[in-house]
Design an enzyme around this catalytic site. Sequence first.
Site, PDB file in Angstrom:
ATOM      1  N   ASP A 162       0.839  -1.194   0.000  1.00  0.00           N
ATOM      2  CA  ASP A 162       0.000   0.000   0.000  1.00  0.00           C
ATOM      3  C   ASP A 162       0.882   1.256   0.000  1.00  0.00           C
ATOM      4  OD1 ASP A 162      -2.152  -1.741   0.261  1.00  0.00           O
ATOM      5  OD2 ASP A 162      -2.203  -1.561   2.442  1.00  0.00           O
ATOM      6  N   ASP A 184      -0.904  -2.750  -3.956  1.00  0.00           N
ATOM      7  CA  ASP A 184      -2.206  -3.268  -3.518  1.00  0.00           C
ATOM      8  C   ASP A 184      -3.158  -2.090  -3.402  1.00  0.00           C
ATOM      9  OD1 ASP A 184      -4.097  -5.182  -2.629  1.00  0.00           O
ATOM     10  OD2 ASP A 184      -3.637  -4.682  -0.559  1.00  0.00           O
ATOM     11  N   ASP A 188      -5.368   2.433   2.815  1.00  0.00           N
ATOM     12  CA  ASP A 188      -6.196   1.485   3.561  1.00  0.00           C
ATOM     13  C   ASP A 188      -6.396   2.011   4.974  1.00  0.00           C
ATOM     14  OD1 ASP A 188      -6.333  -0.173   1.412  1.00  0.00           O
ATOM     15  OD2 ASP A 188      -5.235  -1.850   2.314  1.00  0.00           O
ATOM     16  N   ARG A 235     -12.921   1.035  -5.237  1.00  0.00           N
ATOM     17  CA  ARG A 235     -12.605   1.593  -3.912  1.00  0.00           C
ATOM     18  C   ARG A 235     -12.272   3.079  -4.021  1.00  0.00           C
ATOM     19  NH1 ARG A 235      -8.650  -3.047  -1.236  1.00  0.00           N
ATOM     20  NH2 ARG A 235     -10.032  -4.831  -1.603  1.00  0.00           N
TER      21      ARG A 235
END
Length: 663
Positions: A162, A184, A188, A235
């Site tokens: 991330d 990824d 997050d 997302r």
Amino acid sequence: MPYLCSKRLPGRALAAVTALVAALGLGAAAPAEAAPVPVPVPAQRHQAWADEPHGFASLAGGTTGGRGGKVVTVRTQADLAKYAGAAEPYVIRVAGAIAVEPFGSSITVASEKTIVGVGTSGEIVHGELNLKPGTHNVIIRNLTIRDSYVEGDWDGKTNDFDAIQMDSVHHVWIDHNRFTHMGDGLLDVRKDSQYVTVSYNRFDNHNKAFGIGWTDNVTTQITIDHNWFSGTKQRNPSADNCAYAHLYNNYLSAQAADGDPVWSYGNWARGRTRMVIENSYYDGVQHPYQADATAELVERGSVLRGTTGRHDEWGAAFEPRDLYAYRLDPAAAVPALVKRFAGPQKTIGVDTVLDVPAAYPTVQSAVDAVPAGNDGLVTVRIAPGTYREKVRVPADKPRLALVGTGADRDDTVIVYDTPNAYGGSSASATVLIAASDVAARNLTFVNDFDEAAVELNAEQALAMKTTGDRIVFENTAFKGNQDTLMTDSPRLDAISRVYIRDSYIEGDVDFVYGRATTVIERSLIRALSRGSATNNGYVTAASTWKDNPYGFLITRSRIVSDAPAGTFHLGRPWHPGGNPDAIGQVLIRETELPAAIKASPWTDMGGFSWKDARFSEYRTYGPGAVVTADRPQMSDADAARHEVADYLAGRDGWAPHHSRTNR
């Protein structure tokens, strides 16, 4: 407490600090299923962006990051890891690109940190920032985090690389960053994290942009505003089991077009999330906003251009204005606004602001937090009050501004009471500025040593001493008796320059003195009476180096005095240690003089004749401006070479008198 006025310090005593900033407490975490009850806060400033956290990050005690800690500038992975993971608070400036090794590895960010890129230079390449459970009070601003993508792994299944990952944290502000081409997720926010604001960021060139949740608890409160999602697939964000998810003024465009009918989408309220979307802009987005049957989603005021698929709206969700104040921009303006202001900005991180006493209890503690050799302006904002302390700005801390935040310079006072007998002029000074490129504005500096109450051989008591170059004082006051203001240089043949404008200086004996080239413009100089019928003191005592044509210039100012007529001198020549190369230069120009000024205003000192110094007047006026044989008058031709610019320019063309802040 207020400083005590000497018997010869005129005027009112200044008020003490009325109250200190109350300590901010963090409320207990809400249990699962319970909706947290944040505390309302004022609206953010009406500008393109605010420099303080807003939204949920501003609630329940607020998010201050590394405020109160030292400021450091990092350029290597080792230094970034050292300071980001430290136990104590830090403001960490990232200057330049830091390539992280091994590829994709994490840098742990501990609590009470501000990590900010310097202008557009701050980058973290091939690595992530990781906030572990329990981390709190973190600000990450103005960085580019990029290029941990594993070739061929579009879904990010091989490595969890991330840009920023946080688990079970609280009070985090993610602002003005660019996240691109990682392995990824880009961002997050996981596992019951609370009081988070994500604002003015760019998410681009990626699959899974921004995920929130990974929990069964309905706990997270998050504000997401003015972000630009471009070239991303999903997302944008996906919010799972959020108690409150407030999205406004975001821009979704150029969605990654891989033909996926389900997993290419914009915003998704998952689980039992309560989501409110306001005044956002969706351009060519598949499934711009959608909600699970168990979630609630309210959308209002957004622009949808060429969107397809799901546009879900059901339930009441919540009313954000019941929780905090905010300002909505028109949805139609969002693309232009976000394109211009999202992501790293040239002006962020270049300058640093340190607040006294909100973040640093004393002025000196704020100065101590400034990094040695700092390459950006550090502004110490000093709240109204009386600060009884000595302040030392060492030579290795340039580019510093001391700024009082009160309505008047008398509202913010730095005061102490040391005389010269206890360590000389440097030890005596209430404030000593040895660094260059320092400014002070809207402040009062005082040495309130009472020379009438204490008998000493060296009663000089400085309010201010400077030895650095390019020093500016604007709307400041200097109060004392003997030797109030000393503008000096590191050695006799080193030229330092000081510019004083719209200020107030008071004293009696040699109270403007030293060897620095000093301009005092549009200021009030008060010559205090010592009660003598013949000699009450001297305004100046210049010790200018013989090869420096410019010493003191007092111009377009007023000298006032309550001393009897004909009892005050304009100055005398100071030869420190009897050095014959210190040949004072003083010009009193276009300045009003009081009746207290002697008809022969210059006098000898220490066996040196004033006639060997370079003392003169030019177009002075007022009752003390009579012309006598002992009053050299500068010619028009010489005066043309003794303007403000001539004194200050030096070899580098310094011109603070043209600065906007000095108008």
